[in-house]
Design a protein around this motif. Structure first.
Motif, PDB file in Angstrom:
ATOM      1  N   SER A   1       0.803  -1.224   0.000  1.00  0.00           N
ATOM      2  CA  SER A   1       0.000   0.000   0.000  1.00  0.00           C
ATOM      3  C   SER A   1       0.831   1.267   0.000  1.00  0.00           C
ATOM      4  CB  SER A   1      -0.952  -0.004   1.194  1.00  0.00           C
ATOM      5  OG  SER A   1      -0.214  -0.166   2.400  1.00  0.00           O
ATOM      6  N   GLY A   2       2.039   1.230   0.617  1.00  0.00           N
ATOM      7  CA  GLY A   2       2.889   2.414   0.673  1.00  0.00           C
ATOM      8  C   GLY A   2       3.790   2.559  -0.532  1.00  0.00           C
ATOM      9  N   GLY A   3       3.666   1.664  -1.498  1.00  0.00           N
ATOM     10  CA  GLY A   3       4.498   1.696  -2.693  1.00  0.00           C
ATOM     11  C   GLY A   3       5.732   0.814  -2.608  1.00  0.00           C
ATOM     12  N   GLU A   4       6.012   0.279  -1.427  1.00  0.00           N
ATOM     13  CA  GLU A   4       7.183  -0.585  -1.305  1.00  0.00           C
ATOM     14  C   GLU A   4       6.877  -1.970  -1.882  1.00  0.00           C
ATOM     15  OE1 GLU A   4       5.398   0.720   1.084  1.00  0.00           O
ATOM     16  OE2 GLU A   4       5.009  -0.715   2.701  1.00  0.00           O
ATOM     17  N   GLN A   5       7.936  -2.660  -2.297  1.00  0.00           N
ATOM     18  CA  GLN A   5       7.763  -3.977  -2.902  1.00  0.00           C
ATOM     19  C   GLN A   5       8.395  -5.052  -2.019  1.00  0.00           C
ATOM     20  OE1 GLN A   5       8.610  -4.455  -7.067  1.00  0.00           O
ATOM     21  NE2 GLN A   5       7.790  -2.428  -7.593  1.00  0.00           N
ATOM     22  N   TYR A   6       7.657  -6.154  -1.902  1.00  0.00           N
ATOM     23  CA  TYR A   6       8.123  -7.299  -1.123  1.00  0.00           C
ATOM     24  C   TYR A   6       8.179  -8.517  -2.018  1.00  0.00           C
ATOM     25  CZ  TYR A   6       7.154  -4.249   2.805  1.00  0.00           C
ATOM     26  OH  TYR A   6       7.151  -3.188   3.670  1.00  0.00           O
ATOM     27  N   PHE A   7       9.135  -9.395  -1.699  1.00  0.00           N
ATOM     28  CA  PHE A   7       9.371 -10.556  -2.538  1.00  0.00           C
ATOM     29  C   PHE A   7       8.883 -11.844  -1.898  1.00  0.00           C
ATOM     30  CE2 PHE A   7      11.811  -9.151  -6.155  1.00  0.00           C
ATOM     31  CZ  PHE A   7      12.200  -7.877  -5.768  1.00  0.00           C
TER      32      PHE A   7
END
Lengths: 112, 113
Positions: free
Chosen positions: B98-104
């Motif tokens: 939601s905050g624009g960060e990406q998780y793998f």
């Protein structure tokens, strides 16, 4: 397309020293700059990020600085510990909703 | 952050065969991506998995080789088709939170013999 240059490719420090990794980019439209830590056999883990409207961000022993004019951003790790040993990747994106472009990575070794 | 799982975690396949990798997220996300990480290398984007429409592929990657499905906002698959030893790699999905960060996701280690 956009390219991210990351230096150094390897970095060896003594426990307690500071480590700095720098990335440069070419597209001034880039506005999101995360850093990932990847331990052997694990997924990349987001450790800190910064957006183009901010010059510096800190989280305990790690900090990221951004120089938009010079188009570079850096990861700073202070008081390094052996568990900081890993591969660190810088990345960037042009806007929210777009994929990340990664640097080639820096292998950090912290010896005790 | 999101909880992301991938199946299988690893596989050894014969050349000429195909493997489908699944990526599941515990929450609805708009953006999902597929990356490849060859041994000792950085991450390279394969494609953006668009929900309800065709995936958007990066230069050097084509739909016939890497078909992608995105049937809903929590799931995507990547198929590696007609495999050759050069396809041996780690394949990772990522999601934009939601905050624009990406998780793998944890990755799928593929070995083609």
């Amino acid at each position: 397309g956009e390219n991210v240059e990351q230096h150094p490719s390897t970095l060896s420090v003594q426990e307690g020293d500071s480590a700095v990794i720098k990335c440069t980019y070419s597209d001034s439209a880039s506005n999101y700059f995360p850093w990932y830590k990847q331990e052997l056999g694990k997924r990349p883990q987001l450790i800190i990020d910064i957006r183009s409207n901010v010059g510096e961000k800190k989280d305990q022993r790690i900090a990221v600085t951004l120089n938009k004019t010079a188009k570079h951003f850096s990861l700073h790790i202070t008081e390094t510990q052996p568990e900081d040993s890993a591969v660190y990747f810088c990345a960037l994106s042009i806007q929210a909703g777009t994929a990340l472009i990664f640097g080639k990575g820096t292998t950090l070794s912290v010896s005790s | 952050s999101a909880v992301i799982s991938q199946k299988p975690s690893r596989d050894i396949c014969q050349r000429g065969t195909s493997l489908t990798i699944q990526c599941q997220v515990d929450s609805q996300v708009t953006m999902m991506f597929w990356y490849r990480q060859q041994p000792g290398q950085s991450l390279t984007l394969i494609a953006t998995a668009n929900q309800g429409s065709e995936a958007t592929y990066e230069s050097g990657f084509v739909i016939d080789k890497f078909p992608i499905s995105r049937p809903n906002l929590t799931f995507s698959t990547l198929t590696v088709s007609n495999m050759s030893p050069e396809d041996s790699s780690i394949y990772l999905c990522s999601v934009e939170w939601s905050g624009g960060e990406q998780y793998f996701g944890p990755g799928t280690r593929l070995t083609v013999t």
